[in-house]
Design a protein around this motif. Structure first.
Motif, short mmCIF file in Angstrom:
data_model
loop_
_atom_site.label_atom_id
_atom_site.label_comp_id
_atom_site.label_asym_id
_atom_site.label_seq_id
_atom_site.Cartn_x
_atom_site.Cartn_y
_atom_site.Cartn_z
N LEU A 138 -55.44 -0.13 64.67
CA LEU A 138 -55.37 1.28 64.29
C LEU A 138 -54.06 1.58 63.57
CD1 LEU A 138 -56.89 3.08 67.42
CD2 LEU A 138 -57.98 2.59 65.23
N LEU A 139 -52.96 0.99 64.09
CA LEU A 139 -51.66 1.18 63.43
C LEU A 139 -51.68 0.57 62.03
CD1 LEU A 139 -48.69 2.03 63.43
CD2 LEU A 139 -48.15 -0.15 64.55
N LEU A 140 -52.27 -0.61 61.90
CA LEU A 140 -52.35 -1.26 60.60
C LEU A 140 -53.17 -0.42 59.62
CD1 LEU A 140 -51.90 -3.67 58.74
CD2 LEU A 140 -53.92 -4.74 59.75
N ALA A 141 -54.30 0.12 60.08
CA ALA A 141 -55.14 0.94 59.20
C ALA A 141 -54.40 2.20 58.77
CB ALA A 141 -56.44 1.30 59.93
N GLU A 142 -53.65 2.80 59.69
CA GLU A 142 -52.90 4.00 59.35
C GLU A 142 -51.82 3.71 58.31
OE1 GLU A 142 -50.01 7.32 61.49
OE2 GLU A 142 -51.24 5.98 62.72
N GLN A 143 -51.15 2.55 58.45
CA GLN A 143 -50.11 2.20 57.49
C GLN A 143 -50.71 1.85 56.12
OE1 GLN A 143 -46.80 2.62 57.96
NE2 GLN A 143 -47.56 3.56 59.85
N VAL A 144 -51.88 1.25 56.11
CA VAL A 144 -52.55 0.98 54.83
C VAL A 144 -52.87 2.30 54.13
CG1 VAL A 144 -54.69 0.13 53.79
CG2 VAL A 144 -53.49 -1.27 55.48
N LEU A 145 -53.35 3.29 54.88
CA LEU A 145 -53.62 4.60 54.28
C LEU A 145 -52.34 5.25 53.78
CD1 LEU A 145 -56.29 5.95 56.80
CD2 LEU A 145 -56.67 5.33 54.42
N ASN A 146 -51.24 5.10 54.56
CA ASN A 146 -49.96 5.63 54.10
C ASN A 146 -49.53 4.97 52.79
OD1 ASN A 146 -49.60 7.45 56.20
ND2 ASN A 146 -48.46 6.01 57.47
N GLY A 147 -49.75 3.65 52.70
CA GLY A 147 -49.42 2.94 51.46
C GLY A 147 -50.26 3.40 50.29
N LEU A 148 -51.54 3.66 50.54
CA LEU A 148 -52.40 4.19 49.48
C LEU A 148 -51.95 5.57 49.03
CD1 LEU A 148 -55.96 3.15 50.75
CD2 LEU A 148 -54.70 2.19 48.82
N GLN A 149 -51.56 6.41 50.00
CA GLN A 149 -51.11 7.75 49.65
C GLN A 149 -49.83 7.70 48.82
OE1 GLN A 149 -48.46 9.83 52.03
NE2 GLN A 149 -48.25 10.73 50.00
N LEU A 150 -48.89 6.84 49.21
CA LEU A 150 -47.66 6.67 48.42
C LEU A 150 -47.99 6.14 47.03
CD1 LEU A 150 -44.60 6.54 48.04
CD2 LEU A 150 -44.62 4.33 49.20
N GLY A 151 -48.89 5.17 46.97
CA GLY A 151 -49.26 4.60 45.68
C GLY A 151 -49.91 5.61 44.75
N ILE A 152 -50.78 6.45 45.28
CA ILE A 152 -51.46 7.45 44.45
C ILE A 152 -50.45 8.46 43.90
CG2 ILE A 152 -53.05 9.40 44.54
CD1 ILE A 152 -54.44 6.75 44.28
N MET A 153 -49.49 8.89 44.72
CA MET A 153 -48.48 9.83 44.24
C MET A 153 -47.58 9.16 43.19
SD MET A 153 -49.11 12.72 45.61
CE MET A 153 -50.85 12.24 45.44
N LEU A 154 -47.28 7.88 43.38
CA LEU A 154 -46.51 7.15 42.37
C LEU A 154 -47.29 7.04 41.07
CD1 LEU A 154 -44.82 4.17 44.27
CD2 LEU A 154 -43.71 6.09 43.14
N PHE A 155 -48.60 6.90 41.18
CA PHE A 155 -49.42 6.82 39.96
C PHE A 155 -49.31 8.09 39.14
CE2 PHE A 155 -53.49 8.03 38.00
CZ PHE A 155 -53.51 7.09 36.98
#
Length: 306
Positions: A4-21
């Motif tokens: 669950l922690l891993l999945a949450e961090q993957v989503l956090n990474g996606l959110q950061l990546g989308i804002m960087l895009f």
């Protein structure tokens, strides 16, 4: 480490990546079409955040704040292009760097003069507040999930704009041969203003969206600008697809590196030393990633080959 922690961090990474895009897309458009190094792009991110925070505080509407962020950053971008940037196209990159660095100082001091030195805060709208339960029992903040969905929708719209519209054809033609499209009757000055305003609007929107999960303050755009430059170098300068892939790689690398490296070092180091060493190395990972990609593909993942 739980799944669950891993999945949450993957989503956090996606959110950061989308804002960087959203930041990197405008930056790579400006550089690809105009050949301009724009260090003031982070200031447009800041302007969008301040416009959203001020408008939301005055009206009580987060969504009116987003509209204000788009309008203010696009207007600021168009004004800067007409008054300053237009004089830099024929100059070398050093002149562009110096001029746009001066714009950073002007925007920072101007924003401080208008809004003061204290940070502003942009509240998450009630409709997007609280957590949401995803499959497999993953609980994740609804607002961050909305950022991912909205960013992907904007990315899809940007791909359609560049690939399927007349404006997109002109943008791609201007990237390939600006003299030829000018000879064919396209108003190249107007095209440059539109592209610069579009890039500024994307940066301002990113600033407004991120402003709801962190404080809005003077200088908030400079750290993001560095990550945006790393993103377009990884993805390939001038490539929207490269900006998206590069942003996701940077976001996931930064987030997962901060999760895995301290845990890995803890296997053979004391917990305090492992935490400090892992945190220090995780901040270097995106630059290591950039170096490796440039060694293997000097033009970036999707950059045009010389």
């Amino acid at each position: 480490m739980s799944s669950l922690l891993l999945a949450e961090q993957v989503l956090n990474g996606l959110q950061l990546g989308i804002m960087l895009f959203l930041m990197a897309a405008g930056l790579t458009l400006v550089f690809g079409v105009m050949g301009l190094i724009n260090l003031a792009h982070g200031s447009l991110y800041m302007i969008g955040a301040f416009a959203a925070a001020a408008t939301a505080a005055a009206t009580g509407s987060f969504f009116l704040g987003l509209i204000a962020a788009l309008a203010a950053s696009a207007a600021a971008g168009a004004l800067v292009e007409v008054t300053v940037i237009r004089r830099l196209y024929a100059r070398d990159h050093l002149d562009q760097v110096l001029a746009t660095f001066a714009l950073i100082l002007i925007f920072s001091e101007g924003t401080r003069w208008v809004f003061g030195s204290f940070p502003l805060y942009l509240s998450i709208p009630p409709v997007l507040s609280g957590p949401v339960t995803l499959p497999f029992g993953i609980e994740y903040p609804l607002y961050r999930l909305a950022l991912i969905v909205a960013g992907l929708a904007i990315a899809g719209g940007l791909f359609l704009l560049v690939g399927r519209t007349r404006l997109g054809i002109r943008i791609r033609a201007g990237e390939s041969d600006r003299e030829m499209i000018a000879a064919l009757g396209v108003d190249i000055s107007r095209l440059y203003t539109i592209v610069f305003a579009l890039g500024a609007a994307l940066a301002g929107l990113a600033g407004a969206l991120v402003g709801a999960i962190q404080s809005v303050q003077v200088g908030m755009g400079e750290p993001v600008l560095i990550l945006a430059f790393v993103t377009i170098v990884i993805g390939g300068i001038g490539s929207i697809k490269g900006a998206l892939v590069g942003a996701l790689l940077v976001g996931l690398t930064d987030t997962l590196g901060g999760l895995f490296l301290p845990a890995a070092f803890a296997l053979f180091m004391e917990p305090s030393a492992a935490a400090s060493t892992g945190a220090a190395l995780s901040s270097m990972l995106i630059y290591i990633l950039m170096a490796v990609i440039l060694i293997l593909r000097p033009s970036g993942l999707y950059g045009a080959r010389a």
